[in-house]
Scaffold this active site. Structure first.
Site, PDB file in Angstrom:
ATOM      1  NE  ARG A 116      -8.033   4.860   0.321  1.00 21.82           N
ATOM      2  CZ  ARG A 116      -8.039   5.959   1.076  1.00 21.82           C
ATOM      3  NH1 ARG A 116      -9.171   6.534   1.410  1.00 21.82           N
ATOM      4  NH2 ARG A 116      -6.898   6.476   1.535  1.00 21.82           N
ATOM      5  CB  SER A 129      -3.145   3.359   1.735  1.00 25.37           C
ATOM      6  OG  SER A 129      -3.461   2.773   0.511  1.00 25.37           O
ATOM      7  CG  HIS A 171       4.051  -6.524  -1.605  1.00 26.38           C
ATOM      8  ND1 HIS A 171       4.275  -5.207  -1.922  1.00 26.38           N
ATOM      9  CD2 HIS A 171       2.757  -6.772  -1.951  1.00 26.38           C
ATOM     10  CE1 HIS A 171       3.168  -4.684  -2.458  1.00 26.38           C
ATOM     11  NE2 HIS A 171       2.239  -5.615  -2.487  1.00 26.38           N
ATOM     12  CD1 TRP A 205       1.437   6.285 -11.105  1.00 29.63           C
ATOM     13  CD2 TRP A 205       1.738   7.307  -9.118  1.00 29.63           C
ATOM     14  NE1 TRP A 205       1.586   7.627 -11.325  1.00 29.63           N
ATOM     15  CE2 TRP A 205       1.762   8.271 -10.138  1.00 29.63           C
ATOM     16  CE3 TRP A 205       1.901   7.718  -7.787  1.00 29.63           C
ATOM     17  CZ2 TRP A 205       1.954   9.629  -9.852  1.00 29.63           C
ATOM     18  CZ3 TRP A 205       2.084   9.059  -7.508  1.00 29.63           C
ATOM     19  CH2 TRP A 205       2.110  10.000  -8.537  1.00 29.63           C
ATOM     20  CE  LYS A 233      -3.301  -1.380  -0.797  1.00 29.96           C
ATOM     21  NZ  LYS A 233      -3.550  -2.317  -1.946  1.00 29.96           N
ATOM     22  N   GLY A 238      -5.631   8.497  -3.356  1.00 29.75           N
ATOM     23  CA  GLY A 238      -4.316   8.826  -3.920  1.00 29.75           C
ATOM     24  C   GLY A 238      -3.837  10.214  -3.552  1.00 29.75           C
ATOM     25  CB  THR A 285       2.913  -1.123  -5.449  1.00 27.19           C
ATOM     26  OG1 THR A 285       3.063  -1.034  -4.040  1.00 27.19           O
ATOM     27  CG2 THR A 285       4.039  -1.930  -6.043  1.00 27.19           C
TER      28      THR A 285
HETATM   29  P1  PAP Z   1      -0.550  -2.948  -3.350  1.00 25.65           P
HETATM   30  O1  PAP Z   1       0.397  -2.956  -2.203  1.00 25.65           O
HETATM   31  O2  PAP Z   1      -1.689  -3.904  -3.147  1.00 25.65           O
HETATM   32  O3  PAP Z   1       0.109  -3.103  -4.670  1.00 25.65           O
HETATM   33  P2  PAP Z   1      -0.650  -0.113  -3.698  1.00 25.65           P
HETATM   34  O4  PAP Z   1      -0.867   0.171  -5.125  1.00 25.65           O
HETATM   35  O5  PAP Z   1       0.757  -0.027  -3.194  1.00 25.65           O
HETATM   36  O6  PAP Z   1      -1.268  -1.523  -3.341  1.00 25.65           O
HETATM   37  O7  PAP Z   1      -1.498   0.892  -2.834  1.00 25.65           O
HETATM   38  C1  PAP Z   1      -2.700   1.487  -3.247  1.00 25.65           C
HETATM   39  C2  PAP Z   1      -2.553   2.981  -3.098  1.00 25.65           C
HETATM   40  O8  PAP Z   1      -1.979   3.511  -4.282  1.00 25.65           O
HETATM   41  C3  PAP Z   1      -3.897   3.678  -2.920  1.00 25.65           C
HETATM   42  O9  PAP Z   1      -3.650   4.812  -2.090  1.00 25.65           O
HETATM   43  P3  PAP Z   1      -4.773   5.480  -1.185  1.00 25.65           P
HETATM   44  O10 PAP Z   1      -5.415   4.365  -0.418  1.00 25.65           O
HETATM   45  O11 PAP Z   1      -4.060   6.448  -0.315  1.00 25.65           O
HETATM   46  O12 PAP Z   1      -5.699   6.155  -2.108  1.00 25.65           O
HETATM   47  C4  PAP Z   1      -4.216   4.068  -4.364  1.00 25.65           C
HETATM   48  O13 PAP Z   1      -5.182   5.096  -4.470  1.00 25.65           O
HETATM   49  C5  PAP Z   1      -2.850   4.507  -4.823  1.00 25.65           C
HETATM   50  N1  PAP Z   1      -2.731   4.496  -6.284  1.00 25.65           N
HETATM   51  C6  PAP Z   1      -3.036   3.488  -7.145  1.00 25.65           C
HETATM   52  N2  PAP Z   1      -2.804   3.854  -8.406  1.00 25.65           N
HETATM   53  C7  PAP Z   1      -2.335   5.124  -8.372  1.00 25.65           C
HETATM   54  C8  PAP Z   1      -1.935   6.062  -9.378  1.00 25.65           C
HETATM   55  N3  PAP Z   1      -1.972   5.754 -10.661  1.00 25.65           N
HETATM   56  N4  PAP Z   1      -1.515   7.276  -8.975  1.00 25.65           N
HETATM   57  C9  PAP Z   1      -1.473   7.606  -7.663  1.00 25.65           C
HETATM   58  N5  PAP Z   1      -1.850   6.777  -6.663  1.00 25.65           N
HETATM   59  C10 PAP Z   1      -2.274   5.542  -7.009  1.00 25.65           C
END
Ligand code: PAP
Length: 322
Positions: free
Chosen positions: A285, A164, A134, A76, A71, A287, A74
């Site tokens: 979410r 997150s 991870h 992104w 979280k 972001g 990643t």
């Molecule tokens: P993972 O560990 O399961 O891979 P991961 O992608 O690291 O999850 O975490 C999700 C977070 O990345 C979310 O943050 P938030 O809960 O604070 O909103 C998600 O919104 C954010 N996220 C995913 N894609 C993007 C993106 N393209 N740009 C910016 N933030 C992103």
């Protein structure tokens, strides 16, 4: 939704699990049994996959490994790396992100590849192969550490990472269950108990190696990415050996991988991923930087700030204060 997810996280046979039953164990967010192995916490299926990965993965010099604690944003980078590596002449209509969740384009070593098969045949994957993990640095296969393959590490401020994570875990709970008590989840996080945690140990191990070997590990932070996406995407592209020639190319990649765009795509709004059983939309979410202010009390924030100060002291690493 929660049934397949919990089953993929928890199910392995008692014979397979026998070597691990004596490891320290902790219940995490009321749902997961985590086992502490070589200093880090894993569910049993992830532990099996991590050991298989360690024993069998043979890295190629042009592999790219995206590593992170959970979280930290990643997803992104899961979108950015294939977009940077792709042919720059691709039109928007040919963009693989239109039809693939970022999890598919950068497959997970321990959630997918080594979970499905402990000795997968990866020889037919197209080069450069893109993977994500991870798994903490110490548990990576020697082959990843010693080959010329590149590692991109994504990190994020602990308060926003925790918030997150809490939101994400709540998407796996039923309406009847409601959100998991944030205070309890917070205690676990502060105690270092979370999947692939302790968070700080995870971040610091990769951070230290990134200082020693800057050509091996590129250390990114979510906060810097949000502050200057174009600058950070150029830095990432240079590290990957795929520098941009034109500003329009950078703009295009930044836009294609933006949260707003990815969130709006049907492929990410609908469906469930086949190996984890998690709704595609759960990875996208708000972001934002500083979302912790909406969820943590002043006391919680000060406590985590103090833990952060102590853990990072002398490391040279700091997270942007918001
Ligand atoms: P993972 O560990 O399961 O891979 P991961 O992608 O690291 O999850 O975490 C999700 C977070 O990345 C979310 O943050 P938030 O809960 O604070 O909103 C998600 O919104 C954010 N996220 C995913 N894609 C993007 C993106 N393209 N740009 C910016 N933030 C992103």
């Amino acid at each position: 939704m929660s049934v397949p997810f919990f089953s993929t996280f928890q199910t392995t046979s008692s014979i397979e699990n026998a070597p691990f039953v004596h490891l320290p164990r902790a219940k995490w967010v009321g749902a997961f049994d985590l086992y502490q192995w070589e200093g880090f916490w894993y569910t049993l299926p992830r532990l099996h996959a991590t050991i298989a990965l360690q024993n069998h993965f043979k890295s190629l010099d042009d592999d790219v490994i995206l590593a992170s604690s959970i979280k930290t944003g990643t997803t992104w980078i899961k979108a950015l790396i294939p977009s940077i590596m792709a042919d720059r002449i691709l039109t928007d209509e040919q963009d693989p992100l239109l039809t693939n969740h970022p999890n598919v384009l950068t497959p997970s070593l321990e959630f997918k590849i080594y979970r499905e098969n402990t000795t997968p045949n990866l020889s037919e994957m197209q080069s450069p192969r893109l993977f994500r993990t991870h798994v903490p640095y110490r548990a990576l296969p020697e082959s990843i550490k010693n080959s010329k393959c590149r590692i991109v590490y994504m990190s994020r401020s602990p308060k926003d990472t925790f918030v997150s994570m809490w939101h994400f875990l709540n998407t796996l709970r039923s309406d009847e269950e409601g959100p998991f008590p944030i205070e309890e989840a917070f205690e676990s996080f502060c105690d270092g108990v979370s999947a692939f945690g302790p968070f700080f140990d995870h971040v610091l191990e990769y951070w230290k190696v990134s200082l020693e070997k800057p050509n091996k590990i590129l250390f990114l932070t979510y906060e810097e990415m949000k502050h200057d996406p174009k600058g950070q995407v150029k830095r990432l592209a240079e590290f990957l050996g795929r520098p941009f020639e034109k500003e329009e190319e950078v703009d295009k990649v930044v836009w294609r991988c933006s949260l707003e765009r990815l969130k709006s795509l049907d492929v990410n709004k609908e469906g469930i991923d086949p190996w984890e059983g998690i709704a595609h939309h759960a990875y996208f979410r708000r972001g934002t930087v500083g979302d912790w202010k909406n969820h943590l009390t002043d006391e919680m924030a000060s406590r985590l700030d103090e833990i952060t100060r102590m853990k990072l002291e002398g490391s040279g690493l700091s997270f942007q204060k918001v």
